[in-house]
Design a protein around this motif. Structure first.
Motif, PDB file in Angstrom:
ATOM      1  N   PHE A 281       0.682  -1.164   0.032  1.00 59.10           N
ATOM      2  CA  PHE A 281       0.092   0.086  -0.086  1.00 59.10           C
ATOM      3  C   PHE A 281       0.906   1.216  -0.018  1.00 59.10           C
ATOM      4  CE2 PHE A 281      -2.244  -3.318   2.229  1.00 59.10           C
ATOM      5  CZ  PHE A 281      -3.395  -3.580   1.562  1.00 59.10           C
ATOM      6  N   PHE A 282       2.321   1.244  -0.077  1.00 57.16           N
ATOM      7  CA  PHE A 282       2.910   2.217  -0.187  1.00 57.16           C
ATOM      8  C   PHE A 282       2.675   3.225  -1.325  1.00 57.16           C
ATOM      9  CE2 PHE A 282       6.493   0.514   2.584  1.00 57.16           C
ATOM     10  CZ  PHE A 282       5.838   0.574   3.751  1.00 57.16           C
ATOM     11  N   LYS A 283       2.882   4.418  -1.161  1.00 55.74           N
ATOM     12  CA  LYS A 283       2.394   5.396  -2.392  1.00 55.74           C
ATOM     13  C   LYS A 283       3.584   5.217  -3.382  1.00 55.74           C
ATOM     14  CE  LYS A 283      -0.180   8.702   0.105  1.00 55.74           C
ATOM     15  NZ  LYS A 283       0.081  10.344   0.948  1.00 55.74           N
ATOM     16  N   LYS A 284       3.335   4.927  -4.519  1.00 59.45           N
ATOM     17  CA  LYS A 284       4.341   4.952  -5.621  1.00 59.45           C
ATOM     18  C   LYS A 284       4.089   6.246  -6.578  1.00 59.45           C
ATOM     19  CE  LYS A 284       4.153  -0.114  -5.792  1.00 59.45           C
ATOM     20  NZ  LYS A 284       3.067  -0.298  -4.479  1.00 59.45           N
ATOM     21  N   ASN A 285       5.190   6.951  -6.633  1.00 61.43           N
ATOM     22  CA  ASN A 285       5.258   8.011  -7.519  1.00 61.43           C
ATOM     23  C   ASN A 285       5.749   7.531  -8.729  1.00 61.43           C
ATOM     24  OD1 ASN A 285       4.170  10.101  -5.544  1.00 61.43           O
ATOM     25  ND2 ASN A 285       6.119   9.854  -4.471  1.00 61.43           N
ATOM     26  N   GLU A 286       5.063   7.215  -9.650  1.00 61.92           N
ATOM     27  CA  GLU A 286       5.624   6.612 -10.856  1.00 61.92           C
ATOM     28  C   GLU A 286       5.626   7.825 -11.848  1.00 61.92           C
ATOM     29  OE1 GLU A 286       3.459   3.195 -12.044  1.00 61.92           O
ATOM     30  OE2 GLU A 286       4.249   2.023 -10.481  1.00 61.92           O
ATOM     31  N   LYS A 287       6.869   8.009 -12.496  1.00 60.20           N
ATOM     32  CA  LYS A 287       7.056   9.114 -13.453  1.00 60.20           C
ATOM     33  C   LYS A 287       6.551   8.469 -14.767  1.00 60.20           C
ATOM     34  CE  LYS A 287      10.040  12.848 -15.080  1.00 60.20           C
ATOM     35  NZ  LYS A 287      11.304  13.440 -14.975  1.00 60.20           N
ATOM     36  N   PRO A 288       5.787   8.753 -15.474  1.00 58.86           N
ATOM     37  CA  PRO A 288       5.521   8.376 -16.932  1.00 58.86           C
ATOM     38  C   PRO A 288       6.672   8.467 -17.868  1.00 58.86           C
ATOM     39  CG  PRO A 288       4.440  10.310 -16.776  1.00 58.86           C
ATOM     40  CD  PRO A 288       5.095  10.304 -15.407  1.00 58.86           C
ATOM     41  N   PHE A 289       6.958   7.366 -18.972  1.00 59.90           N
ATOM     42  CA  PHE A 289       8.033   7.350 -19.486  1.00 59.90           C
ATOM     43  C   PHE A 289       8.042   8.332 -20.519  1.00 59.90           C
ATOM     44  CE2 PHE A 289      10.383   5.487 -23.339  1.00 59.90           C
ATOM     45  CZ  PHE A 289      11.642   5.369 -22.487  1.00 59.90           C
ATOM     46  N   PRO A 370       9.670  17.587 -31.154  1.00 63.45           N
ATOM     47  CA  PRO A 370       9.743  18.241 -29.883  1.00 63.45           C
ATOM     48  C   PRO A 370       9.599  17.111 -28.535  1.00 63.45           C
ATOM     49  CG  PRO A 370       7.528  18.818 -30.745  1.00 63.45           C
ATOM     50  CD  PRO A 370       8.484  18.221 -31.860  1.00 63.45           C
ATOM     51  N   HIS A 371       8.830  16.035 -28.878  1.00 64.48           N
ATOM     52  CA  HIS A 371       8.468  15.172 -27.835  1.00 64.48           C
ATOM     53  C   HIS A 371       9.006  13.849 -28.146  1.00 64.48           C
ATOM     54  CE1 HIS A 371       4.828  17.722 -28.086  1.00 64.48           C
ATOM     55  NE2 HIS A 371       5.509  18.225 -26.999  1.00 64.48           N
ATOM     56  N   LEU A 372      10.136  13.701 -29.075  1.00 65.77           N
ATOM     57  CA  LEU A 372      10.715  12.600 -29.057  1.00 65.77           C
ATOM     58  C   LEU A 372      11.596  11.825 -27.701  1.00 65.77           C
ATOM     59  CD1 LEU A 372      11.781  10.524 -31.372  1.00 65.77           C
ATOM     60  CD2 LEU A 372      13.832  11.653 -31.491  1.00 65.77           C
ATOM     61  N   THR A 373      11.488  10.650 -27.646  1.00 64.98           N
ATOM     62  CA  THR A 373      11.815   9.948 -26.430  1.00 64.98           C
ATOM     63  C   THR A 373      12.751   9.130 -26.520  1.00 64.98           C
ATOM     64  OG1 THR A 373       9.718  10.598 -25.339  1.00 64.98           O
ATOM     65  CG2 THR A 373      11.177   8.992 -23.982  1.00 64.98           C
ATOM     66  N   VAL A 374      12.477   8.181 -27.861  1.00 62.07           N
ATOM     67  CA  VAL A 374      13.272   7.050 -27.728  1.00 62.07           C
ATOM     68  C   VAL A 374      13.609   7.291 -29.568  1.00 62.07           C
ATOM     69  CG1 VAL A 374      13.441   4.625 -28.451  1.00 62.07           C
ATOM     70  CG2 VAL A 374      12.003   5.353 -26.529  1.00 62.07           C
ATOM     71  N   ASN A 393      16.606  17.706 -28.307  1.00 63.15           N
ATOM     72  CA  ASN A 393      15.270  16.936 -28.235  1.00 63.15           C
ATOM     73  C   ASN A 393      15.339  16.638 -26.821  1.00 63.15           C
ATOM     74  OD1 ASN A 393      16.552  15.529 -31.140  1.00 63.15           O
ATOM     75  ND2 ASN A 393      14.443  15.836 -31.064  1.00 63.15           N
ATOM     76  N   LYS A 394      14.682  17.706 -26.053  1.00 61.41           N
ATOM     77  CA  LYS A 394      14.602  17.822 -24.526  1.00 61.41           C
ATOM     78  C   LYS A 394      13.934  16.643 -23.867  1.00 61.41           C
ATOM     79  CE  LYS A 394      16.271  21.771 -25.131  1.00 61.41           C
ATOM     80  NZ  LYS A 394      17.793  22.035 -24.584  1.00 61.41           N
ATOM     81  N   ASN A 395      13.224  15.829 -24.698  1.00 59.00           N
ATOM     82  CA  ASN A 395      12.543  14.652 -23.972  1.00 59.00           C
ATOM     83  C   ASN A 395      13.479  13.389 -24.246  1.00 59.00           C
ATOM     84  OD1 ASN A 395       9.897  15.730 -22.497  1.00 59.00           O
ATOM     85  ND2 ASN A 395       9.853  16.770 -24.670  1.00 59.00           N
ATOM     86  N   LEU A 396      14.557  13.387 -25.022  1.00 60.04           N
ATOM     87  CA  LEU A 396      15.039  12.222 -25.359  1.00 60.04           C
ATOM     88  C   LEU A 396      15.551  11.318 -24.198  1.00 60.04           C
ATOM     89  CD1 LEU A 396      16.127  10.387 -27.644  1.00 60.04           C
ATOM     90  CD2 LEU A 396      18.138  11.684 -27.880  1.00 60.04           C
ATOM     91  N   LYS A 397      15.360   9.900 -24.107  1.00 59.95           N
ATOM     92  CA  LYS A 397      15.722   9.284 -22.985  1.00 59.95           C
ATOM     93  C   LYS A 397      16.670   8.239 -23.519  1.00 59.95           C
ATOM     94  CE  LYS A 397      11.715  10.058 -19.915  1.00 59.95           C
ATOM     95  NZ  LYS A 397      10.733   9.500 -19.213  1.00 59.95           N
ATOM     96  N   LEU A 398      16.329   7.476 -24.716  1.00 56.82           N
ATOM     97  CA  LEU A 398      16.976   6.247 -25.059  1.00 56.82           C
ATOM     98  C   LEU A 398      17.488   6.613 -26.428  1.00 56.82           C
ATOM     99  CD1 LEU A 398      14.650   3.488 -23.640  1.00 56.82           C
ATOM    100  CD2 LEU A 398      16.659   4.524 -22.553  1.00 56.82           C
ATOM    101  N   LEU A 399      18.806   6.282 -26.738  1.00 56.15           N
ATOM    102  CA  LEU A 399      19.525   6.477 -28.056  1.00 56.15           C
ATOM    103  C   LEU A 399      19.996   5.108 -28.455  1.00 56.15           C
ATOM    104  CD1 LEU A 399      20.280   8.382 -30.466  1.00 56.15           C
ATOM    105  CD2 LEU A 399      22.283   9.209 -29.262  1.00 56.15           C
ATOM    106  N   TYR A 400      19.756   4.601 -29.683  1.00 52.06           N
ATOM    107  CA  TYR A 400      20.437   3.320 -30.178  1.00 52.06           C
ATOM    108  C   TYR A 400      21.015   3.565 -31.323  1.00 52.06           C
ATOM    109  CZ  TYR A 400      16.897   1.105 -27.271  1.00 52.06           C
ATOM    110  OH  TYR A 400      16.106   0.578 -25.946  1.00 52.06           O
ATOM    111  N   ILE A 401      22.474   3.389 -31.144  1.00 55.08           N
ATOM    112  CA  ILE A 401      23.473   3.714 -32.420  1.00 55.08           C
ATOM    113  C   ILE A 401      24.080   2.367 -32.721  1.00 55.08           C
ATOM    114  CG2 ILE A 401      23.517   6.017 -32.138  1.00 55.08           C
ATOM    115  CD1 ILE A 401      26.336   5.596 -30.848  1.00 55.08           C
ATOM    116  N   ASN A 402      23.753   1.240 -32.259  1.00 56.56           N
ATOM    117  CA  ASN A 402      24.298  -0.155 -32.541  1.00 56.56           C
ATOM    118  C   ASN A 402      24.501  -0.144 -33.984  1.00 56.56           C
ATOM    119  OD1 ASN A 402      23.769  -0.878 -29.802  1.00 56.56           O
ATOM    120  ND2 ASN A 402      21.659  -1.224 -30.389  1.00 56.56           N
ATOM    121  N   ASP A 403      25.848  -0.736 -34.289  1.00 56.75           N
ATOM    122  CA  ASP A 403      26.257  -1.200 -35.762  1.00 56.75           C
ATOM    123  C   ASP A 403      26.262  -0.201 -36.473  1.00 56.75           C
ATOM    124  OD1 ASP A 403      27.254  -2.646 -37.795  1.00 56.75           O
ATOM    125  OD2 ASP A 403      25.229  -3.567 -38.138  1.00 56.75           O
TER     126      ASP A 403
END
Length: 460
Positions: A281-289, A370-374, A393-403
């Motif tokens: 029952f603990f409060k969970k402050n989940e931030k949306p991805f 403006p809202h790119l995240t991945v 890109n002020k909301n970018l969280k994950l960047l993939y540059i594999n290969d």
């Protein structure tokens, strides 16, 4: 030996009450249906009101007996019972009036409509006794319930602070919220089912028509707990199986509260419960991805156009305006094709350009989302020239540059990016450099190795 007959007949009320409704509604329908052919339908209409009156009389008698034997208070049933008797008298009166009339009675439709309103009100009051005043409104959103002028039936689920849960009062901070969400809709001052009010501590202490619901510190003998753990198909199980059922963790808290003495003011820390019982029952402050922004939904025909052009396009979740765009089926996508995505610039939060024909030049265009995240740039020919443009890109969280051909130094231009959390650079010069990352983001290179175990050198 035959004392059971009257209480048994009273319990037939929920069955008998539907008979007059059927006959009388049928009679009113025929009044409006008959028109100029009233003389043809008159015998049927008269019969409908006669049968309706007889069955309404039986329903009224059974309802009175149910009131006498089932513990209903007079204030709860009085208007329904009075209107039920009134409906019975009107049914017989209308039957007698129609039987005596030589021709179509004057204002018959008005009389039929008025009778229908009284019948509806009588039925509504009966339904409120059985299901509660909020039977129709309790399924509506809380905002709509408030708009209609009623009290909202929604109760917030139990939440406890993780840092000082021991200081929360056991009853007011934990038990009452559980009862409010699972029991209060049927057991409150306005709807005292079983003469039991579970909306206050005083009501819980008082109990209901079957007596007290708390027995010392014995949960198994306390109806408040014992009924919760009965099989759902048991008649005594509470809440009824068609209602919301409390979670097992909530039931355990009720059990622990009774074992601790059912105090109104005692705190959680003063009982024998441990942190594992309250942790769910603990409060969970989940931030949306993805960012929480207000943007217009892209019209469905625009999304269809994107799909026709070769893009995989879908919303990130139901009713969201934010989009995922992938070129998994569009490997020929190049820098010059960027203009195809312009219509969805504000909605794109996930962009996968893996395996396409793009170059470093497209980074300038990507920076305008403006809202790119991945962002996935895997298996492309980019080298990282102009990588610093992605700081836009002020909301970018994950960047993939594999290969790709992006080097470790080129990634340095993203150091200090306000939101970037991880960069995945498997099979790239950035990974092959062997240099450890001290960037503000985590660099995942895939160059992982496990320490040797003693068993690796054993020769069998």
């Amino acid at each position: 030996m035959i004392d059971f007959i009257l209480p048994l007949f009273g319990r037939f009320h929920p069955i008998l009450v539907h008979m007059p409704i059927g006959f009388l509604v049928f009679g009113v329908i025929l009044i409006f249906w008959a028109g100029k052919k009233y003389s043809v339908y008159s015998p049927i209409i008269q019969l409908a009101f006669l049968l309706g009156g007889i069955s309404a009389l039986l329903a009224s008698i059974s309802g009175f007996l149910q009131y006498q034997n089932e513990g209903y208070s007079w204030d709860t049933v009085k208007f329904h019972l009075i209107l039920g008797i009134f409906t019975t008298l009107l049914s017989f009166g209308l039957w007698y009036h129609l039987k005596r009339a030589a021709a179509t009675p004057t204002k018959l439709k008005i009389k039929g409509a008025s009778f229908m309103m009284i019948l509806t009100l009588t039925g509504h009051l009966g339904g409120s006794i059985t299901h509660g005043d909020d039977y129709f409104t309790e399924v509506l959103p809380p905002e709509l319930q408030a708009f209609l002028g009623g009290e909202t039936s929604y109760a917030e689920p139990l939440e406890l602070p993780a840092d000082n849960w021991e200081e929360v009062e056991f009853y007011t901070g934990a038990i009452q919220p559980i009862l409010d969400q699972n029991c209060k809709s049927c057991h409150n001052p306005k709807k005292l089912k079983g003469e039991l009010d579970l909306s206050t501590f005083k009501g819980i202490q008082k109990g209901g028509e079957d007596g007290e619901i708390l027995e010392g510190q014995n949960p198994e003998k306390s109806a408040l707990f014992a009924r919760l753990i009965l099989p759902e198909d048991d008649d005594d199980h509470m809440p009824p199986k068609d209602k919301r059922q409390p979670r097992k963790e909530e039931i355990e808290l009720i059990k622990a509260w009774i074992e601790s003495g059912s105090s109104e003011k005692a705190k959680l820390g003063e009982s024998s419960i441990n942190v594992s019982m309250v942790e769910p029952f603990f409060k969970k402050n989940e931030k949306p991805f993805y960012p929480v922004v207000e943007v217009a939904k892209l019209p469905l025909d625009s999304i269809s156009i994107l799909r026709d052009q070769g893009f995989f396009a879908e919303v990130v979740k139901k009713d969201s305006p934010l989009l995922k765009i992938s070129c998994v089926n569009f490997p020929a996508f190049s820098d010059s094709d960027w203009q195809l995505l312009q219509s969805a610039k504000d909605q794109i939060v996930y962009l996968d350009l893996t395996g396409t024909a793009i170059t470093d030049s497209i980074l300038e265009q990507i920076a305008t989302l403006p809202h790119l995240t991945v962002l996935k740039l895997n298996q492309t020919s980019i080298e990282g020239v102009g990588m610093e443009k992605l700081v836009g890109n002020k909301n970018l969280k994950l960047l993939y540059i594999n290969d790709t051909k992006v080097t470790f130094d080129k990634l340095g231009s993203l150091d200090g990016h306000p939101t970037l959390e991880k960069v995945f650079a498997f099979d790239s010069p950035a990974a092959d450099s062997g240099r450890s990352s001290q960037f503000s983001f985590h660099l995942e290179t895939g160059n992982l190795s496990l320490p040797p175990l003693a068993t690796d050198t054993i020769v069998y």
